[in-house]
Structure formats: structure tokens, C-alpha cells
Design a protein around this motif. Structure first.
Motif, short mmCIF file in Angstrom:
data_model
loop_
_atom_site.label_atom_id
_atom_site.label_comp_id
_atom_site.label_asym_id
_atom_site.label_seq_id
_atom_site.Cartn_x
_atom_site.Cartn_y
_atom_site.Cartn_z
N LEU A 1 4.11 3.85 1.25
CA LEU A 1 4.77 4.07 2.78
C LEU A 1 3.24 4.01 3.55
N ALA B 1 1.21 -1.34 0.27
CA ALA B 1 -0.46 0.00 0.17
C ALA B 1 0.49 1.24 0.63
N TYR C 1 -6.24 12.30 4.01
CA TYR C 1 -6.09 11.66 3.34
C TYR C 1 -5.80 10.21 3.72
N LYS D 1 -13.90 2.96 3.58
CA LYS D 1 -13.85 1.39 4.13
C LYS D 1 -14.93 0.97 4.87
N GLY E 1 4.99 4.41 -2.49
CA GLY E 1 6.15 3.39 -2.79
C GLY E 1 6.20 1.90 -2.71
C1 LIG Z 1 9.92 16.14 -0.27
C2 LIG Z 1 8.77 15.00 -0.34
C3 LIG Z 1 9.00 13.37 -0.42
C4 LIG Z 1 7.70 13.35 0.05
C5 LIG Z 1 7.31 11.70 -0.56
C6 LIG Z 1 6.36 10.87 -0.15
C7 LIG Z 1 6.59 9.89 -1.00
C8 LIG Z 1 5.28 9.15 -0.28
C9 LIG Z 1 5.01 7.89 -1.27
C10 LIG Z 1 4.23 7.05 -0.88
O1 LIG Z 1 3.86 5.60 -0.60
S1 LIG Z 1 2.66 7.14 0.65
C11 LIG Z 1 1.35 6.21 0.37
C12 LIG Z 1 0.49 6.17 -0.63
N1 LIG Z 1 -0.27 5.11 -0.91
C13 LIG Z 1 -1.59 5.32 -1.46
O2 LIG Z 1 -2.82 6.44 -1.47
C14 LIG Z 1 -2.35 4.03 -0.96
C15 LIG Z 1 -3.41 4.03 -0.08
N2 LIG Z 1 -4.28 3.12 0.07
C16 LIG Z 1 -4.72 2.44 -0.46
O3 LIG Z 1 -5.47 3.60 -1.60
C17 LIG Z 1 -5.75 1.30 -0.11
O4 LIG Z 1 -5.64 1.17 1.09
C18 LIG Z 1 -5.56 -0.40 -1.17
C19 LIG Z 1 -3.28 -0.30 -0.57
C20 LIG Z 1 -5.94 -0.01 -2.13
C21 LIG Z 1 -6.03 -0.96 -0.38
O5 LIG Z 1 -7.70 -1.04 -0.28
P1 LIG Z 1 -8.08 -1.95 1.02
O6 LIG Z 1 -9.69 -1.84 0.86
O7 LIG Z 1 -7.77 -3.36 0.59
O8 LIG Z 1 -7.81 -1.39 2.13
P2 LIG Z 1 -8.37 -0.54 2.84
O9 LIG Z 1 -9.31 -0.84 4.12
O10 LIG Z 1 -8.30 0.87 2.12
O11 LIG Z 1 -6.91 0.29 3.94
C22 LIG Z 1 -6.27 -0.97 5.55
C23 LIG Z 1 -6.05 -0.04 6.09
O12 LIG Z 1 -5.45 0.25 6.33
C24 LIG Z 1 -4.95 2.53 6.31
N3 LIG Z 1 -3.64 2.46 5.34
C25 LIG Z 1 -3.91 2.31 3.72
N4 LIG Z 1 -3.03 3.08 3.40
C26 LIG Z 1 -2.31 2.86 4.02
C27 LIG Z 1 -1.16 4.19 3.67
N5 LIG Z 1 -0.23 3.62 2.88
N6 LIG Z 1 -0.24 4.82 5.02
C28 LIG Z 1 -1.31 4.47 6.37
N7 LIG Z 1 -2.07 3.92 6.42
C29 LIG Z 1 -3.34 3.03 5.25
C30 LIG Z 1 -6.92 2.38 5.78
O13 LIG Z 1 -6.56 3.32 6.32
C31 LIG Z 1 -7.30 1.25 6.80
O14 LIG Z 1 -6.68 1.65 8.13
P3 LIG Z 1 -8.09 1.06 9.33
O15 LIG Z 1 -8.97 1.64 8.96
O16 LIG Z 1 -7.77 -0.50 9.02
O17 LIG Z 1 -7.54 1.46 10.42
#
Ligand SMILES: CCCCCCC/C=C/C(=O)SCCNC(=O)CCNC(=O)[C@H](O)C(C)(C)COP(=O)(O)OP(=O)(O)OC[C@H]1O[C@@H](n2cnc3c(N)ncnc32)[C@H](O)[C@@H]1OP(=O)(O)O
Length: 203
Positions: A10, A8, A194, A202, A55
């Protein structure tokens, strides 16, 4: 493997409402992981079993070859959609994978590609039914392992050392940029919204 998710991206909670020294340490660890994977002498094949945003896409691109599951999954560097920006080494890795023009569009739009679209632009090398992703990756691995190691490794280093050396020489500056950017009030607000939107989706 987690069903439906390769990565998912970072864990946003690692840089939301955290102390500067905590975000510094988080980013240093990410740099370490990337440098080790991108520069690995081993053959690395990503078996992308599901979603692979941001990520997650970076980790997949750091491998030598990518096999992605067909289905309603997406892959790409979607940072702009979160109100954040991909750092230079994410950008360079994507340029090395799909070329300059596609990267430019992809990053500005925060584009997430379906497996078929990703294969078309070369972001992934192959798509396979979800239950066969590991099998396809293993078959591909056999091909790569037949190449004499020293020749494959030297070639990989010639292709990748410029980016590895560039990041290695700018690690401190890159950590500073990350932490000062994500600690801004406006960015913290965007990240909070976000995270909320993910939770709402969810329920
Ligand atoms: C100079 C400045 C530089 C800055 C650079 C920063 C670079 C950043 C890079 C990154 O990687 S940022 C993260 C990007 N990720 C996303 O946008 C993905 C977000 N997630 C989703 O779209 C979905 O979760 C999924 C992967 C498509 C899966 O969907 P699914 O329906 O199976 O799961 P969910 O029910 O949505 O999620 C479960 C649970 O997890 C939490 N969550 C999901 N992704 C993240 C994450 N990346 N970080 C933290 N938490 C995340 C989501 O909120 C749910 O939480 P709970 O409700 O269970 O507590």
C-alpha cells in the motif's frame, strides 16, 4: 511491469498525515479491489516480477496461482515491522494459502521470504528466472483454462465464499478499525519514521 517490483504494498502516503475521510475512502477502495480479485470468476495468475511486501503479497495471494521471479526479491506480510498489524482478512487469506502455523510465525515476525523460501512454504506455487516469469504464468494459464469453467468457478466459490462473506458483512467496522488505528499519534510517528528510513536507504 515495473522491473524488480511487483508491488511495494500500500502507498503509505495515502494514510500518513491524511484526514479520516481520506483514509476511510482509501481502505474502502482496497476492500473493493480485494473482494473483486479474490472473488473473480476469471482465472487469475500473479506473475510476481520482483518485491512483493505487505499489500503486494495480499494481491498476489488473492490470485489463483503465483509465479515468482528468482533473485534478491522478497514477499510476505511485513506489517509488524512497520509497527502496524495485518487486518483479519489479510490474515485469513494467508492462512488459506500457507496454513495456520506458518501464518502465525510469518505475521508475528513480519517475515519477508526469498522466492525459494516462499515456494517451500507454498506462498508461491512456482519460481522462474525473471525474464521467464510471464512465460511461466502463461503456460500455467493454459492448464487452468482447460478446466470446465462452471466447475472451476463453483469450486473456487466454495473455497473462498466464507472469507468474502465475512469481509462483506464487516466492511464498515473494518474501515473504522483501520482509520482509528492509523490516525493514532503513535502509529503516525511510526509511519513517518518508516517513510524516512525508506528515503535514507535510497540516498
Ligand atoms: C487495523 C490496522 C490495519 C493496518 C493495516 C495496514 C496494512 C498495510 C499494508 C501495506 O502494504 S504497508 C506498505 C508496506 N510496504 C513496504 O514495507 C515496502 C516498502 N518499500 C520497500 O521496501 C522498497 O521500496 C522496495 C519495494 C523493496 C523497492 O526498493 P527500491 O530500492 O527499488 O525503491 P525505493 O528507492 O526504496 O523506493 C522508491 C520510492 O518509493 C517510496 N516507497 C517505497 N515503498 C513505499 C510505500 N509502500 N508507500 C509509500 N512510498 C513508498 C520510497 O520512499 C521512495 O520514495 P522517493 O524517495 O522516491 O520519494
Amino acid at each position: 511491469m515495473v522491473p524488480n517490483i511487483f508491488s511495494a504494498g500500500l502507498d503509505i502516503t495515502e494514510f500518513y498525515q491524511k484526514k479520516p475521510e481520506e483514509t476511510d475512502a482509501f481502505w474502502r477502495t482496497l476492500q473493493d479491489v480485494f473482494l473483486r480479485l479474490y472473488g473473480s470468476k476469471l482465472v487469475t495468475i500473479a506473475a510476481i516480477s520482483g518485491h512483493s511486501p505487505a499489500g503486494g503479497c495480499l494481491l498476489a495471494m488473492a490470485c489463483d496461482y503465483r509465479v515468482m521471479a528468482t533473485g534478491k526479491y522478497t514477499i510476505g506480510l511485513n506489517e509488524t515491522l512497520l509497527g502496524i498489524i495485518a487486518p483479519f482478512w489479510f490474515i485469513e487469506t494467508m492462512k488459506n494459502t500457507i496454513g495456520h502455523r506458518e501464518t502465525e510465525k510469518s505475521l508475528q515476525l513480519g517475515k519477508l521470504y526469498s522466492p525459494e523460501q516462499a515456494e517451500n512454504i507454498g506462498l508461491v506455487d512456482q519460481i522462474c528466472p525473471p525474464d521467464d516469469v510471464l512465460g511461466c504464468a502463461r503456460k500455467e494459464m493454459v492448464k487452468w483454462l482447460k478446466i470446465p469453467d462452471h466447475a472451476r468457478i463453483l469450486t473456487k466459490q466454495l473455497m473462498r465464499n466464507e472469507l468474502i462473506n465475512n469481509l462483506s458483512s464487516k466492511r464498515k467496522e473494518d474501515i473504522y478499525n483501520f482509520t482509528s488505528f492509523v490516525q493514532k499519534d503513535s502509529i503516525q510517528r511510526s509511519l513517518g519514521l518508516y517513510l524516512e528510513s525508506l528515503k535514507k536507504k535510497k540516498s
